[in-house]
Motif scaffolding. Structure first.
Motif, mmCIF file in Angstrom:
data_model
loop_
_atom_site.group_PDB
_atom_site.id
_atom_site.type_symbol
_atom_site.label_atom_id
_atom_site.label_comp_id
_atom_site.label_asym_id
_atom_site.label_seq_id
_atom_site.Cartn_x
_atom_site.Cartn_y
_atom_site.Cartn_z
ATOM 1 N N VAL A 7 0.841 -1.199 0.000
ATOM 2 C CA VAL A 7 0.000 0.000 0.000
ATOM 3 C C VAL A 7 0.880 1.254 0.000
ATOM 4 C CG1 VAL A 7 -1.637 1.347 1.383
ATOM 5 C CG2 VAL A 7 -2.005 -1.097 1.057
ATOM 6 N N VAL A 8 1.895 1.269 0.847
ATOM 7 C CA VAL A 8 2.804 2.419 0.897
ATOM 8 C C VAL A 8 3.549 2.573 -0.427
ATOM 9 C CG1 VAL A 8 4.876 3.349 2.018
ATOM 10 C CG2 VAL A 8 3.038 2.360 3.393
ATOM 11 N N LEU A 9 3.996 1.470 -1.004
ATOM 12 C CA LEU A 9 4.692 1.515 -2.291
ATOM 13 C C LEU A 9 3.771 2.025 -3.396
ATOM 14 C CD1 LEU A 9 7.367 0.869 -3.698
ATOM 15 C CD2 LEU A 9 6.460 -1.416 -4.170
ATOM 16 N N SER A 10 2.527 1.598 -3.387
ATOM 17 C CA SER A 10 1.555 2.059 -4.382
ATOM 18 C C SER A 10 1.304 3.560 -4.255
ATOM 19 C CB SER A 10 0.238 1.293 -4.222
ATOM 20 O OG SER A 10 -0.727 1.794 -5.105
ATOM 21 N N ILE A 11 1.179 4.016 -3.020
ATOM 22 C CA ILE A 11 0.958 5.455 -2.803
ATOM 23 C C ILE A 11 2.193 6.251 -3.234
ATOM 24 C CG2 ILE A 11 0.632 7.217 -1.013
ATOM 25 C CD1 ILE A 11 -1.138 5.150 0.451
ATOM 26 N N ALA A 12 3.364 5.767 -2.886
ATOM 27 C CA ALA A 12 4.599 6.468 -3.258
ATOM 28 C C ALA A 12 4.750 6.522 -4.776
ATOM 29 C CB ALA A 12 5.799 5.780 -2.625
ATOM 30 N N LEU A 13 4.463 5.420 -5.447
ATOM 31 C CA LEU A 13 4.551 5.391 -6.913
ATOM 32 C C LEU A 13 3.548 6.357 -7.532
ATOM 33 C CD1 LEU A 13 5.786 4.037 -9.432
ATOM 34 C CD2 LEU A 13 3.962 2.341 -9.280
ATOM 35 N N THR A 14 2.340 6.392 -6.996
ATOM 36 C CA THR A 14 1.317 7.296 -7.508
ATOM 37 C C THR A 14 1.710 8.754 -7.306
ATOM 38 O OG1 THR A 14 -0.401 5.655 -7.074
ATOM 39 C CG2 THR A 14 -1.124 7.929 -7.333
ATOM 40 N N VAL A 15 2.218 9.078 -6.124
ATOM 41 C CA VAL A 15 2.631 10.456 -5.842
ATOM 42 C C VAL A 15 3.790 10.859 -6.749
ATOM 43 C CG1 VAL A 15 3.689 11.950 -4.090
ATOM 44 C CG2 VAL A 15 1.759 10.487 -3.487
ATOM 45 N N PHE A 16 4.763 9.966 -6.923
ATOM 46 C CA PHE A 16 5.908 10.267 -7.790
ATOM 47 C C PHE A 16 5.456 10.503 -9.231
ATOM 48 C CE2 PHE A 16 9.213 8.895 -10.750
ATOM 49 C CZ PHE A 16 10.233 9.766 -10.388
ATOM 50 N N ALA A 17 4.623 9.588 -9.762
ATOM 51 C CA ALA A 17 4.152 9.722 -11.143
ATOM 52 C C ALA A 17 3.290 10.970 -11.306
ATOM 53 C CB ALA A 17 3.374 8.478 -11.557
ATOM 54 N N LEU A 18 2.464 11.260 -10.338
ATOM 55 C CA LEU A 18 1.617 12.446 -10.397
ATOM 56 C C LEU A 18 2.456 13.722 -10.402
ATOM 57 C CD1 LEU A 18 -1.334 13.343 -10.475
ATOM 58 C CD2 LEU A 18 -1.314 13.371 -7.982
ATOM 59 N N ALA A 19 3.446 13.785 -9.537
ATOM 60 C CA ALA A 19 4.331 14.953 -9.501
ATOM 61 C C ALA A 19 5.091 15.096 -10.813
ATOM 62 C CB ALA A 19 5.301 14.836 -8.331
ATOM 63 N N VAL A 38 -3.311 12.624 -15.612
ATOM 64 C CA VAL A 38 -3.518 12.826 -14.176
ATOM 65 C C VAL A 38 -4.660 11.937 -13.688
ATOM 66 C CG1 VAL A 38 -4.233 14.508 -12.430
ATOM 67 C CG2 VAL A 38 -2.564 15.163 -14.170
ATOM 68 N N VAL A 39 -5.755 11.896 -14.450
ATOM 69 C CA VAL A 39 -6.895 11.058 -14.074
ATOM 70 C C VAL A 39 -6.495 9.584 -14.056
ATOM 71 C CG1 VAL A 39 -9.196 10.296 -14.803
ATOM 72 C CG2 VAL A 39 -8.618 12.725 -14.856
ATOM 73 N N LEU A 40 -5.763 9.141 -15.083
ATOM 74 C CA LEU A 40 -5.332 7.738 -15.139
ATOM 75 C C LEU A 40 -4.414 7.377 -13.968
ATOM 76 C CD1 LEU A 40 -4.620 7.324 -18.957
ATOM 77 C CD2 LEU A 40 -6.440 6.230 -17.631
ATOM 78 N N ILE A 41 -3.501 8.269 -13.648
ATOM 79 C CA ILE A 41 -2.551 8.004 -12.561
ATOM 80 C C ILE A 41 -3.283 7.882 -11.223
ATOM 81 C CG2 ILE A 41 -0.664 9.036 -11.230
ATOM 82 C CD1 ILE A 41 0.362 10.194 -13.919
ATOM 83 N N VAL A 42 -4.263 8.751 -10.995
ATOM 84 C CA VAL A 42 -4.968 8.755 -9.716
ATOM 85 C C VAL A 42 -5.968 7.599 -9.618
ATOM 86 C CG1 VAL A 42 -6.580 10.078 -8.282
ATOM 87 C CG2 VAL A 42 -4.643 11.226 -9.367
ATOM 88 N N LEU A 43 -6.698 7.312 -10.692
ATOM 89 C CA LEU A 43 -7.773 6.322 -10.621
ATOM 90 C C LEU A 43 -7.337 4.883 -10.841
ATOM 91 C CD1 LEU A 43 -10.731 8.202 -12.349
ATOM 92 C CD2 LEU A 43 -10.206 7.961 -9.912
ATOM 93 N N LEU A 44 -6.215 4.665 -11.477
ATOM 94 C CA LEU A 44 -5.752 3.297 -11.745
ATOM 95 C C LEU A 44 -4.445 3.032 -10.998
ATOM 96 C CD1 LEU A 44 -6.388 3.107 -15.603
ATOM 97 C CD2 LEU A 44 -7.790 2.139 -13.784
ATOM 98 N N PRO A 45 -4.538 2.541 -9.765
ATOM 99 C CA PRO A 45 -3.297 2.283 -9.027
ATOM 100 C C PRO A 45 -2.428 1.253 -9.757
ATOM 101 C CG PRO A 45 -5.250 1.587 -7.773
ATOM 102 C CD PRO A 45 -5.714 2.157 -9.058
ATOM 103 N N TRP A 46 -1.164 1.416 -9.695
ATOM 104 C CA TRP A 46 -0.126 0.612 -10.340
ATOM 105 C C TRP A 46 -0.136 0.795 -11.851
ATOM 106 C CZ3 TRP A 46 3.674 -1.134 -7.489
ATOM 107 C CH2 TRP A 46 3.440 -1.419 -6.148
ATOM 108 N N VAL A 47 -1.246 0.580 -12.513
ATOM 109 C CA VAL A 47 -1.298 0.640 -13.985
ATOM 110 C C VAL A 47 -1.088 2.065 -14.477
ATOM 111 C CG1 VAL A 47 -2.753 0.259 -16.011
ATOM 112 C CG2 VAL A 47 -2.803 -1.368 -14.118
ATOM 113 N N GLY A 48 -1.803 3.025 -13.914
ATOM 114 C CA GLY A 48 -1.677 4.419 -14.336
ATOM 115 C C GLY A 48 -0.276 4.972 -14.152
ATOM 116 N N PRO A 49 0.273 4.881 -12.926
ATOM 117 C CA PRO A 49 1.627 5.421 -12.725
ATOM 118 C C PRO A 49 2.701 4.724 -13.556
ATOM 119 C CG PRO A 49 0.536 5.098 -10.614
ATOM 120 C CD PRO A 49 -0.353 4.506 -11.661
#
Length: 117
Positions: A7-19, A38-49
């Protein structure tokens, strides 16, 4: 424990990709518009980022710099102008050698007009 780590890794990956997506210039974004990424990165964990990081933007060249790629020849033997001048020089030298040889021998020379080698 493992679930918490994922969960922490998924959040970190999402935050990094979003930034990374938000800071990327619009002309370097590939595929879909920036807002869609931005929508894909936020709504699709792992796949979007991961998709953003792999194909979302233009990356620098293999040299690590963002220099424009050179379109012209990279070596003299690939430069048509250099090859043309080289061919002209060779023909001129052969013509001068032929004239010297014919001048030294009188009117004798090879009947085909090619240089004596």
């Amino acid at each position: 424990m493992l679930r918490g780590f994922l969960v922490v890794l998924s959040i970190a990956l999402t935050v990094f990709a979003l930034a990374d997506c938000v800071q990327t210039e619009k002309d370097k974004v590939r595929g879909v518009p920036k807002w869609a990424w931005v929508v894909l990165i936020v709504l699709l964990p792992w796949v979007g980022p991961i998709t953003w990081l792999v194909v979302g933007k233009d990356r620098p060249n293999e040299g690590g710099t963002d220099r424009p790629r050179r379109d012209g020849p990279t070596a003299p033997d690939e430069d048509p102008e250099f090859l043309r001048r080289l061919d002209e020089d060779i023909r001129r030298e052969r013509r001068e050698r032929r004239q010297r040889d014919q001048g030294g021998e009188g009117t004798g020379g090879s009947p085909s007009g090619s240089p004596n080698t």
